[in-house]
Design an enzyme around this catalytic site. Structure first.
Site, PDB file in Angstrom:
ATOM      1  N   SER A 155      41.020  30.768  44.642  1.00  0.00           N
ATOM      2  CA  SER A 155      42.214  30.663  44.901  1.00  0.00           C
ATOM      3  C   SER A 155      42.412  29.753  46.300  1.00  0.00           C
ATOM      4  CB  SER A 155      42.876  32.198  45.541  1.00  0.00           C
ATOM      5  OG  SER A 155      44.189  32.298  46.087  1.00  0.00           O
ATOM      6  N   TYR A 174      41.591  40.096  49.749  1.00  0.00           N
ATOM      7  CA  TYR A 174      41.672  39.121  48.541  1.00  0.00           C
ATOM      8  C   TYR A 174      41.302  37.969  49.089  1.00  0.00           C
ATOM      9  CZ  TYR A 174      43.896  36.405  45.027  1.00  0.00           C
ATOM     10  OH  TYR A 174      44.142  35.478  43.901  1.00  0.00           O
TER      11      TYR A 174
HETATM   12  P1  NAD Z   1      47.150  38.490  36.096  1.00  0.00           P
HETATM   13  O1  NAD Z   1      47.173  39.875  37.070  1.00  0.00           O
HETATM   14  O2  NAD Z   1      48.409  38.200  35.545  1.00  0.00           O
HETATM   15  O3  NAD Z   1      45.958  38.775  35.255  1.00  0.00           O
HETATM   16  C1  NAD Z   1      44.673  39.057  35.785  1.00  0.00           C
HETATM   17  C2  NAD Z   1      43.962  39.495  34.556  1.00  0.00           C
HETATM   18  O4  NAD Z   1      42.828  40.129  34.884  1.00  0.00           O
HETATM   19  C3  NAD Z   1      44.903  40.925  34.058  1.00  0.00           C
HETATM   20  O5  NAD Z   1      44.967  40.753  32.556  1.00  0.00           O
HETATM   21  C4  NAD Z   1      44.091  42.089  34.515  1.00  0.00           C
HETATM   22  O6  NAD Z   1      44.259  43.316  33.496  1.00  0.00           O
HETATM   23  C5  NAD Z   1      42.526  41.367  34.229  1.00  0.00           C
HETATM   24  N1  NAD Z   1      41.773  42.215  35.123  1.00  0.00           N
HETATM   25  C6  NAD Z   1      42.013  42.875  36.335  1.00  0.00           C
HETATM   26  N2  NAD Z   1      40.939  43.519  36.773  1.00  0.00           N
HETATM   27  C7  NAD Z   1      40.109  43.522  35.881  1.00  0.00           C
HETATM   28  C8  NAD Z   1      38.561  43.886  35.626  1.00  0.00           C
HETATM   29  N3  NAD Z   1      38.263  44.816  36.595  1.00  0.00           N
HETATM   30  N4  NAD Z   1      38.070  43.614  34.389  1.00  0.00           N
HETATM   31  C9  NAD Z   1      38.551  42.975  33.522  1.00  0.00           C
HETATM   32  N5  NAD Z   1      39.868  42.437  33.567  1.00  0.00           N
HETATM   33  C10 NAD Z   1      40.585  42.685  34.811  1.00  0.00           C
HETATM   34  O7  NAD Z   1      46.961  37.533  37.384  1.00  0.00           O
HETATM   35  P2  NAD Z   1      47.046  35.818  37.199  1.00  0.00           P
HETATM   36  O8  NAD Z   1      47.951  35.364  38.009  1.00  0.00           O
HETATM   37  O9  NAD Z   1      47.005  35.279  35.704  1.00  0.00           O
HETATM   38  O10 NAD Z   1      45.593  35.456  37.992  1.00  0.00           O
HETATM   39  C11 NAD Z   1      44.346  35.071  37.155  1.00  0.00           C
HETATM   40  C12 NAD Z   1      43.429  34.914  38.220  1.00  0.00           C
HETATM   41  O11 NAD Z   1      43.822  33.478  38.942  1.00  0.00           O
HETATM   42  C13 NAD Z   1      43.009  35.955  39.361  1.00  0.00           C
HETATM   43  O12 NAD Z   1      41.733  35.763  39.504  1.00  0.00           O
HETATM   44  C14 NAD Z   1      43.988  35.460  40.223  1.00  0.00           C
HETATM   45  O13 NAD Z   1      43.488  35.924  41.847  1.00  0.00           O
HETATM   46  C15 NAD Z   1      43.730  33.960  40.517  1.00  0.00           C
HETATM   47  N6  NAD Z   1      44.947  33.354  41.092  1.00  0.00           N
HETATM   48  C16 NAD Z   1      46.234  33.306  40.713  1.00  0.00           C
HETATM   49  C17 NAD Z   1      47.175  32.658  41.448  1.00  0.00           C
HETATM   50  C18 NAD Z   1      48.554  32.688  40.944  1.00  0.00           C
HETATM   51  O14 NAD Z   1      49.504  32.142  41.653  1.00  0.00           O
HETATM   52  N7  NAD Z   1      49.018  33.257  39.793  1.00  0.00           N
HETATM   53  C19 NAD Z   1      46.681  32.084  42.379  1.00  0.00           C
HETATM   54  C20 NAD Z   1      45.530  31.787  42.851  1.00  0.00           C
HETATM   55  C21 NAD Z   1      44.487  32.574  42.332  1.00  0.00           C
END
Ligand code: NAD
Length: 251
Positions: free
Chosen positions: A144, A157
């Site tokens: 991130s 985080y």
């Molecule tokens: P989201 O919460 O929609 O999806 C995350 C998924 O990971 C979910 O389906 C959840 O059930 C799964 N998950 C959580 N813990 C888990 C575990 N222990 N084992 C298996 N699966 C697990 O989030 P997102 O926005 O789609 O983010 C996806 C990735 O991108 C994450 O790592 C997040 O930190 C990163 N990210 C997102 C953003 C954003 O703006 N959306 C920005 C920077 C980084």
């Protein structure tokens, strides 16, 4: 069909960015394993990919649990015979913006165990199989931009995403001789909800003129794991519409 017959694991693929990544590889001919805690949603996403003509299977897995990760890789090999690509996308942010003074050790552990330890465990187990491939393998960690800069009260985080960035260069050096590339993506604001509900100011503050979409991250994954790009390893790719390089002083 750039990824025809490639076996790809995407963690956290039930929804959001992970689901978009899984769809993109499937659209390019890959056989995709969607791993997630959310069983119903994960099965639904896999079904959806299959009804569009793609190859996909859902496997329930908590990436922070070693025995479940070992089983995930074993079942992937059972189904698809190999592991070529691993996208470490599963992650949690909670408790996002809880006061630093109130952040508990257990909350810290939960975030670190999911985000950082999860990446380590899945990578270690997948790499054991990838190194047997003649053409090697490719791993991408989803970090991130919060690994690079912060809002207040986001310590767990930020630290977990920083750990992922460091894990990337350490693994790239260790796994290079086994033909495995390891890279990291730093997403900025990627909207996984209703994009139409975003305000004009949300878009306008980005130098690129818009908020990110899950497909922006999926395309970066496809680029980093493409066999023609095997010279790229240990790299970090910021995909944030320019927000991280925008200098902000109060007027
Ligand atoms: P989201 O919460 O929609 O999806 C995350 C998924 O990971 C979910 O389906 C959840 O059930 C799964 N998950 C959580 N813990 C888990 C575990 N222990 N084992 C298996 N699966 C697990 O989030 P997102 O926005 O789609 O983010 C996806 C990735 O991108 C994450 O790592 C997040 O930190 C990163 N990210 C997102 C953003 C954003 O703006 N959306 C920005 C920077 C980084």
């Amino acid at each position: 069909m750039r990824y025809k017959d490639h076996s790809v694991i995407v963690t956290g693929a039930a929804r959001g960015i992970g689901a978009a990544i899984a769809r993109s590889y499937a659209a390019e001919g890959a056989r995709v394993i969607l791993a997630d805690l959310l069983v119903e949603q994960g099965e639904r996403t896999a079904d959806d990919i299959r009804s569009g003509g793609g190859q996909a299977r859902f496997i329930a897995c908590d990436v922070s649990r070693e025995e479940q990760v070992v089983a995930l890789i074993a079942r992937t090999v059972e189904h698809y015979g190999a592991v070529d690509i691993l996208i470490n996308n599963a992650g949690i942010a909670d408790p996002h913006q809880a006061s630093f003074y109130d952040l508990t050790g257990d909350q810290w552990d939960r975030v670190m165990n999911t985000n950082a330890k999860g990446c380590f465990l899945t990578s270690r187990e997948a790499a054991k199989i990838m190194r047997l491939n003649e053409q090697g393998g490719a791993i991408v960690h989803i970090s991130s931009t919060r690994a690079l800069m912060s809002e207040p009260h986001t310590e767990a985080y930020a630290a977990s995403k920083g750990a992922i960035a460091s894990l990337t260069h350490a693994m790239a050096v260790s796994l290079g001789p086994d033909g495995i590339t390891v890279n990291c993506i730093y997403p900025g604001w990627i909207e996984t909800g209703d994009y139409r509900e975003l305000r004009e100011i949300d878009h306008a503050q980005h130098p690129a003129g818009r908020v990110g979409k899950p497909e922006d991250i999926a395309r970066a994954c496809l680029y980093l794991t493409d066999s023609v790009n095997r010279f790229i390893t240990g790299a970090g790719l910021v995909v944030d519409g320019g927000m991280t390089v925008k200098m902000i002083y109060e007027p």
